[in-house]
Design a protein around this motif. Sequence first.
Motif, short mmCIF file in Angstrom:
data_model
loop_
_atom_site.label_atom_id
_atom_site.label_comp_id
_atom_site.label_asym_id
_atom_site.label_seq_id
_atom_site.Cartn_x
_atom_site.Cartn_y
_atom_site.Cartn_z
N MET B 1 0.81 -0.82 -0.33
CA MET B 1 -0.31 0.13 -0.14
C MET B 1 1.11 1.37 -0.43
O MET B 1 1.06 1.40 0.53
CB MET B 1 -1.21 0.17 1.14
N ALA B 2 0.50 1.73 -1.08
CA ALA B 2 1.91 2.99 -1.27
C ALA B 2 1.26 4.56 -1.38
O ALA B 2 2.00 4.97 -0.09
CB ALA B 2 2.44 2.86 -3.07
N HIS B 3 -0.20 4.47 -0.86
CA HIS B 3 -1.04 5.98 -0.91
C HIS B 3 -2.07 5.55 0.71
O HIS B 3 -2.71 5.45 0.42
CB HIS B 3 -1.69 6.08 -1.62
N ALA B 4 -1.22 6.52 1.41
CA ALA B 4 -1.49 7.39 2.78
C ALA B 4 -2.98 7.84 2.44
O ALA B 4 -4.38 7.03 3.02
CB ALA B 4 -0.86 7.59 3.80
N GLU B 5 -3.49 7.82 1.34
CA GLU B 5 -4.48 9.17 1.52
C GLU B 5 -6.23 7.73 0.96
O GLU B 5 -7.32 7.70 0.61
CB GLU B 5 -4.92 10.14 -0.60
N LEU B 6 -5.35 6.02 0.64
CA LEU B 6 -6.12 5.08 0.11
C LEU B 6 -6.36 4.16 1.55
O LEU B 6 -6.89 3.04 1.08
CB LEU B 6 -6.27 4.86 -1.23
N GLN B 7 -6.32 5.19 2.27
CA GLN B 7 -5.90 3.79 3.43
C GLN B 7 -7.28 3.70 4.14
O GLN B 7 -8.00 4.75 4.66
CB GLN B 7 -4.96 3.66 4.48
N LEU B 8 -7.68 2.86 4.16
CA LEU B 8 -9.40 2.45 5.10
C LEU B 8 -9.29 3.16 6.00
O LEU B 8 -10.72 4.17 6.24
CB LEU B 8 -9.47 1.14 5.42
N ASP B 9 -8.20 3.69 7.20
CA ASP B 9 -8.65 3.98 8.32
C ASP B 9 -8.21 5.41 8.40
O ASP B 9 -8.56 6.00 8.89
CB ASP B 9 -7.07 3.47 9.34
N ASN B 10 -7.93 5.80 7.20
CA ASN B 10 -7.93 7.54 6.90
C ASN B 10 -9.09 8.25 6.02
O ASN B 10 -9.53 8.90 5.60
CB ASN B 10 -6.32 8.35 6.24
N GLN B 11 -9.92 6.77 6.08
CA GLN B 11 -11.11 7.34 5.07
C GLN B 11 -12.67 7.76 6.23
O GLN B 11 -13.22 7.25 7.04
CB GLN B 11 -12.28 6.44 4.56
N ILE B 12 -12.59 9.53 6.24
CA ILE B 12 -13.98 9.48 6.52
C ILE B 12 -15.66 8.86 6.39
O ILE B 12 -16.51 8.23 6.87
CB ILE B 12 -13.92 10.63 6.64
N CYS B 13 -15.16 8.18 4.81
CA CYS B 13 -16.36 7.77 4.08
C CYS B 13 -17.01 6.42 4.81
O CYS B 13 -17.57 6.05 4.76
CB CYS B 13 -16.33 7.65 2.37
N PHE B 14 -15.23 5.59 5.11
CA PHE B 14 -15.96 4.34 5.33
C PHE B 14 -16.78 4.70 6.59
O PHE B 14 -16.96 3.32 7.32
CB PHE B 14 -14.18 3.71 5.29
N ARG B 15 -16.07 5.48 7.93
CA ARG B 15 -16.60 5.94 9.07
C ARG B 15 -18.24 5.98 9.23
O ARG B 15 -18.32 4.90 9.65
CB ARG B 15 -16.03 6.37 9.70
N LEU B 16 -18.53 6.63 8.38
CA LEU B 16 -19.83 7.03 7.98
C LEU B 16 -20.53 5.63 6.81
O LEU B 16 -21.74 5.55 8.32
CB LEU B 16 -19.99 8.18 6.60
N TYR B 17 -20.13 4.85 6.77
CA TYR B 17 -20.98 3.93 5.81
C TYR B 17 -20.91 2.91 6.96
O TYR B 17 -22.02 2.79 7.46
CB TYR B 17 -19.77 3.99 4.69
N THR B 18 -20.09 2.88 7.76
CA THR B 18 -19.89 1.72 9.21
C THR B 18 -21.06 2.54 9.99
O THR B 18 -21.73 1.52 10.18
CB THR B 18 -18.74 1.29 9.33
N ALA B 19 -20.43 3.24 10.42
CA ALA B 19 -21.55 3.64 11.49
C ALA B 19 -23.29 3.81 11.38
O ALA B 19 -24.14 3.84 12.23
CB ALA B 19 -21.25 5.29 12.05
N ALA B 20 -23.25 4.07 10.24
CA ALA B 20 -24.62 3.78 9.39
C ALA B 20 -25.52 3.45 9.43
O ALA B 20 -26.53 2.83 10.21
CB ALA B 20 -24.91 4.94 8.27
N ARG B 21 -24.52 1.68 9.03
CA ARG B 21 -25.07 0.76 9.20
C ARG B 21 -25.07 0.63 10.35
O ARG B 21 -26.67 -0.60 10.80
CB ARG B 21 -24.28 -0.58 8.68
N LEU B 22 -24.25 0.18 11.65
CA LEU B 22 -24.59 0.08 12.82
C LEU B 22 -25.45 0.26 13.36
O LEU B 22 -26.44 -0.41 14.51
CB LEU B 22 -23.33 -0.13 12.97
#
Lengths: 147, 147
Positions: B1-22
């Motif tokens: 994984m070369a690009h920190a911008e593409l890491q799951l842990d750095n994504q607001i969107c993934f957090r929104l997606y997950t929090a909304a589902r939970l």
Amino acid sequence: MAHAELQLDNQICFRLYTAARLVTQAYTPMLTELGITYPQYLVLMVLWEKDNQPVNDIAHRLLLETNTVTPLLQRMEKLGIVNRKKGEQDKRQQIVSLTKKGKEMEELAYAKIPAGMGEQLSACPLKLEDYFHLAQELDSIIKTLKK
Amino acid sequence: MAHAELQLDNQICFRLYTAARLVTQAYTPMLTELGITYPQYLVLMVLWEKDNQPVNDIAHRLLLETNTVTPLLQRMEKLGIVNRKKGEQDKRQQIVSLTKKGKEMEELAYAKIPAGMGEQLSACPLKLEDYFHLAQELDSIIKTLKK
DNA sequence: TAACAATAAATCGTGCGCGATATAAGTAGG
DNA sequence: CCTACTTATATCGCGCACGATTTATTGTTA
């Protein structure tokens, strides 16, 4: 409407639901150029971070069930993005790996997505520290509710 | 994984997606008792606030398209929660109204849902002001991205 | 080692979301 | 008043999410 607790404007959940949908929609133009959906992009990020993972590990990383992830991976296999092959030490597992195409999509994503999202959120008044704070709050909720 | 911008842990969107589902999942047990889903609950909140609305107004309130809301309302009609009838001054519209059952569900929801959610989030370290802050940040994102 | 429990993945059914298209009703311009 | 345009809703197709069940493989234990 008798009960303020039941008003839409007072609901964190409705905000989460809406914000998640709108942010996903904001990704869509860039992802469509790549020929994938947002959940497929999530799987790719998991595999870019660590290739050759069984279905279960991918599902756990995304907090999804395998009955969501399995069909997702089958579609991605048809698209030529990933390969799936039986685990050697544990034949129940399916080990998922990136194809050449799947690996090359990382650079394409890096070229398009951060800039594209930055542009769309440029009008948003939130500062970097607000996003950091938001991430922490969402992590609290996620940690509390995940099993 | 070369690009920190593409890491799951750095994504607001993934957090929104997950929090909304939970959070939606956290509502599910109470909603199942009422015999409805989360999006159906959202429609009910809109109608509890103001009864007799055309499909478009409900859709706008929820930031959804009518091609999502129409089938949702058709299912709710089958459940005996709402009625739909043609608009009198504008015959293109379908005016949606609560049935007796739909109105009575407000008290049932009020008796179960706030308490049930409070219990599930009791272990969450967030304070009231954190939720308020979170709501503001989500509103900023929503306002920026909605058309 | 035979029987049974646990685990990994897949399958099935239902309800969203949403892009694309269709249909019907209202509106406006010539 | 007729044609073109707009608007309100519905329909269709596809890809998630997820509860429930099934199948294949592994592990456990008597």
